[in-house]
Design a protein around this motif. Structure first.
Motif, PDB file in Angstrom:
ATOM      1  N   MET A 237     -16.969 -17.412   0.725  1.00 44.85           N
ATOM      2  CA  MET A 237     -15.537 -17.117   0.787  1.00 44.85           C
ATOM      3  C   MET A 237     -14.948 -17.724   2.057  1.00 44.85           C
ATOM      4  O   MET A 237     -15.561 -17.684   3.113  1.00 44.85           O
ATOM      5  CB  MET A 237     -15.322 -15.609   0.782  1.00 44.85           C
ATOM      6  N   ALA A 238     -13.772 -18.276   1.931  1.00 44.36           N
ATOM      7  CA  ALA A 238     -13.065 -18.802   3.098  1.00 44.36           C
ATOM      8  C   ALA A 238     -12.666 -17.630   3.994  1.00 44.36           C
ATOM      9  O   ALA A 238     -12.345 -16.546   3.507  1.00 44.36           O
ATOM     10  CB  ALA A 238     -11.820 -19.562   2.655  1.00 44.36           C
ATOM     11  N   LYS A 239     -12.693 -17.846   5.278  1.00 47.25           N
ATOM     12  CA  LYS A 239     -12.285 -16.797   6.206  1.00 47.25           C
ATOM     13  C   LYS A 239     -10.776 -16.597   6.089  1.00 47.25           C
ATOM     14  O   LYS A 239     -10.013 -17.561   6.052  1.00 47.25           O
ATOM     15  CB  LYS A 239     -12.659 -17.175   7.631  1.00 47.25           C
ATOM     16  N   VAL A 240     -10.387 -15.340   6.014  1.00 40.07           N
ATOM     17  CA  VAL A 240      -8.972 -14.983   5.945  1.00 40.07           C
ATOM     18  C   VAL A 240      -8.647 -14.180   7.198  1.00 40.07           C
ATOM     19  O   VAL A 240      -9.379 -13.275   7.579  1.00 40.07           O
ATOM     20  CB  VAL A 240      -8.659 -14.162   4.672  1.00 40.07           C
ATOM     21  N   TYR A 241      -7.536 -14.525   7.823  1.00 42.10           N
ATOM     22  CA  TYR A 241      -7.107 -13.880   9.058  1.00 42.10           C
ATOM     23  C   TYR A 241      -5.931 -12.958   8.769  1.00 42.10           C
ATOM     24  O   TYR A 241      -5.246 -13.117   7.772  1.00 42.10           O
ATOM     25  CB  TYR A 241      -6.689 -14.951  10.077  1.00 42.10           C
ATOM     26  N   GLY A 242      -5.680 -12.014   9.660  1.00 38.82           N
ATOM     27  CA  GLY A 242      -4.517 -11.156   9.494  1.00 38.82           C
ATOM     28  C   GLY A 242      -4.819  -9.704   9.744  1.00 38.82           C
ATOM     29  O   GLY A 242      -5.867  -9.350  10.285  1.00 38.82           O
ATOM     30  N   SER A 243      -3.913  -8.851   9.325  1.00 40.43           N
ATOM     31  CA  SER A 243      -4.011  -7.403   9.524  1.00 40.43           C
ATOM     32  C   SER A 243      -4.351  -6.746   8.196  1.00 40.43           C
ATOM     33  O   SER A 243      -3.485  -6.243   7.486  1.00 40.43           O
ATOM     34  CB  SER A 243      -2.685  -6.875  10.062  1.00 40.43           C
ATOM     35  N   PHE A 244      -5.646  -6.772   7.868  1.00 43.69           N
ATOM     36  CA  PHE A 244      -6.115  -6.324   6.560  1.00 43.69           C
ATOM     37  C   PHE A 244      -6.195  -4.814   6.428  1.00 43.69           C
ATOM     38  O   PHE A 244      -6.411  -4.107   7.403  1.00 43.69           O
ATOM     39  CB  PHE A 244      -7.534  -6.851   6.284  1.00 43.69           C
ATOM     40  N   ILE A 245      -6.105  -4.372   5.168  1.00 42.12           N
ATOM     41  CA  ILE A 245      -6.465  -2.991   4.873  1.00 42.12           C
ATOM     42  C   ILE A 245      -7.617  -2.934   3.872  1.00 42.12           C
ATOM     43  O   ILE A 245      -8.203  -1.889   3.688  1.00 42.12           O
ATOM     44  CB  ILE A 245      -5.263  -2.144   4.388  1.00 42.12           C
ATOM     45  N   ASP A 246      -7.951  -4.071   3.226  1.00 44.91           N
ATOM     46  CA  ASP A 246      -9.117  -4.080   2.338  1.00 44.91           C
ATOM     47  C   ASP A 246      -9.670  -5.489   2.145  1.00 44.91           C
ATOM     48  O   ASP A 246      -9.085  -6.463   2.592  1.00 44.91           O
ATOM     49  CB  ASP A 246      -8.824  -3.400   1.002  1.00 44.91           C
ATOM     50  N   LYS A 247     -10.817  -5.568   1.475  1.00 41.78           N
ATOM     51  CA  LYS A 247     -11.526  -6.838   1.280  1.00 41.78           C
ATOM     52  C   LYS A 247     -10.833  -7.778   0.297  1.00 41.78           C
ATOM     53  O   LYS A 247     -11.178  -8.953   0.215  1.00 41.78           O
ATOM     54  CB  LYS A 247     -12.953  -6.573   0.807  1.00 41.78           C
ATOM     55  N   ASP A 248      -9.857  -7.276  -0.467  1.00 42.73           N
ATOM     56  CA  ASP A 248      -9.158  -8.085  -1.470  1.00 42.73           C
ATOM     57  C   ASP A 248      -7.929  -8.786  -0.904  1.00 42.73           C
ATOM     58  O   ASP A 248      -7.090  -9.264  -1.658  1.00 42.73           O
ATOM     59  CB  ASP A 248      -8.781  -7.218  -2.666  1.00 42.73           C
ATOM     60  N   THR A 249      -7.814  -8.859   0.387  1.00 44.93           N
ATOM     61  CA  THR A 249      -6.764  -9.526   1.173  1.00 44.93           C
ATOM     62  C   THR A 249      -5.424  -8.803   1.178  1.00 44.93           C
ATOM     63  O   THR A 249      -4.405  -9.403   1.528  1.00 44.93           O
ATOM     64  CB  THR A 249      -6.558 -11.023   0.793  1.00 44.93           C
ATOM     65  N   ARG A 250      -5.423  -7.516   0.816  1.00 45.17           N
ATOM     66  CA  ARG A 250      -4.190  -6.750   1.026  1.00 45.17           C
ATOM     67  C   ARG A 250      -4.054  -6.531   2.528  1.00 45.17           C
ATOM     68  O   ARG A 250      -5.045  -6.362   3.229  1.00 45.17           O
ATOM     69  CB  ARG A 250      -4.257  -5.412   0.294  1.00 45.17           C
ATOM     70  N   CYS A 251      -2.825  -6.537   3.003  1.00 47.69           N
ATOM     71  CA  CYS A 251      -2.598  -6.372   4.441  1.00 47.69           C
ATOM     72  C   CYS A 251      -1.668  -5.194   4.684  1.00 47.69           C
ATOM     73  O   CYS A 251      -1.164  -4.579   3.747  1.00 47.69           O
ATOM     74  CB  CYS A 251      -2.027  -7.657   5.030  1.00 47.69           C
ATOM     75  N   LYS A 252      -1.435  -4.911   5.948  1.00 47.47           N
ATOM     76  CA  LYS A 252      -0.588  -3.767   6.291  1.00 47.47           C
ATOM     77  C   LYS A 252       0.860  -3.967   5.859  1.00 47.47           C
ATOM     78  O   LYS A 252       1.612  -3.015   5.752  1.00 47.47           O
ATOM     79  CB  LYS A 252      -0.674  -3.455   7.781  1.00 47.47           C
ATOM     80  N   HIS A 253       1.250  -5.206   5.564  1.00 52.93           N
ATOM     81  CA  HIS A 253       2.621  -5.496   5.152  1.00 52.93           C
ATOM     82  C   HIS A 253       2.805  -5.427   3.637  1.00 52.93           C
ATOM     83  O   HIS A 253       3.845  -4.995   3.163  1.00 52.93           O
ATOM     84  CB  HIS A 253       3.024  -6.889   5.643  1.00 52.93           C
ATOM     85  N   TYR A 254       1.803  -5.910   2.910  1.00 53.94           N
ATOM     86  CA  TYR A 254       1.871  -5.983   1.445  1.00 53.94           C
ATOM     87  C   TYR A 254       0.551  -5.469   0.894  1.00 53.94           C
ATOM     88  O   TYR A 254      -0.482  -6.113   1.061  1.00 53.94           O
ATOM     89  CB  TYR A 254       2.130  -7.426   0.988  1.00 53.94           C
ATOM     90  N   TYR A 255       0.589  -4.321   0.246  1.00 55.34           N
ATOM     91  CA  TYR A 255      -0.664  -3.667  -0.148  1.00 55.34           C
ATOM     92  C   TYR A 255      -0.607  -3.003  -1.521  1.00 55.34           C
ATOM     93  O   TYR A 255      -1.332  -2.057  -1.793  1.00 55.34           O
ATOM     94  CB  TYR A 255      -1.080  -2.642   0.911  1.00 55.34           C
ATOM     95  N   SER A 256       0.236  -3.520  -2.407  1.00 54.54           N
ATOM     96  CA  SER A 256       0.250  -2.999  -3.775  1.00 54.54           C
ATOM     97  C   SER A 256      -1.015  -3.479  -4.488  1.00 54.54           C
ATOM     98  O   SER A 256      -1.702  -4.382  -3.996  1.00 54.54           O
ATOM     99  CB  SER A 256       1.494  -3.484  -4.524  1.00 54.54           C
ATOM    100  N   PRO A 257      -1.328  -2.935  -5.649  1.00 54.33           N
ATOM    101  CA  PRO A 257      -2.509  -3.398  -6.382  1.00 54.33           C
ATOM    102  C   PRO A 257      -2.490  -4.903  -6.688  1.00 54.33           C
ATOM    103  O   PRO A 257      -3.543  -5.520  -6.800  1.00 54.33           O
ATOM    104  CB  PRO A 257      -2.468  -2.580  -7.678  1.00 54.33           C
ATOM    105  N   SER A 258      -1.308  -5.506  -6.766  1.00 50.00           N
ATOM    106  CA  SER A 258      -1.227  -6.934  -7.102  1.00 50.00           C
ATOM    107  C   SER A 258      -1.079  -7.852  -5.882  1.00 50.00           C
ATOM    108  O   SER A 258      -0.961  -9.065  -6.038  1.00 50.00           O
ATOM    109  CB  SER A 258      -0.080  -7.172  -8.083  1.00 50.00           C
TER     110      SER A 258
END
Length: 104
Positions: free
Chosen positions: A1-22
């Motif tokens: 997997m490519a490294k993803v940066y940011g403010s994550f809340i889970d492994k599926d790349t949801r972040c503190k700004h956008y975290y709906s199921p989609s």
């Protein structure tokens, strides 16, 4: 997997700004060649301005599904609402932010 940066809340790349199921995709930013879940994450972690992808660069595989890590071109991403291999639903409201990432 490519490294993803940011403010994550889970492994599926949801972040503190956008975290709906989609909210499960990451974008490779042209300016730094790094994946982030959203423009807000990029701006929190980088001091340079976002450089948008030009239309003639839409063949670049700059979008990654957070569920299966499939990488797709910008053009392909703009044509689908689900990840082609795994079928995960993307947030359809992301298109309202295209102007931040892409020269559209």
């Amino acid at each position: 997997m490519a490294k993803v940066y940011g403010s994550f809340i889970d492994k599926d790349t949801r972040c503190k700004h956008y975290y709906s199921p989609s909210d499960i995709m990451a974008i490779k930013f042209k300016c730094c060649n790094k994946y982030y879940p959203c423009y807000k994450c990029h701006n929190e972690h980088k001091s340079h301005p976002i450089q948008r992808w030009a239309e003639n660069e839409f063949d670049e595989k700059a979008i990654m599904c957070g569920m299966c890590q499939y990488k797709m071109s910008i053009y392909d991403y703009m044509m689908v609402e689900r990840c082609p291999p795994c079928g995960a639903q993307f947030n359809s409201r992301c298109k309202f932010h295209y102007h931040l990432y892409f020269e559209v």
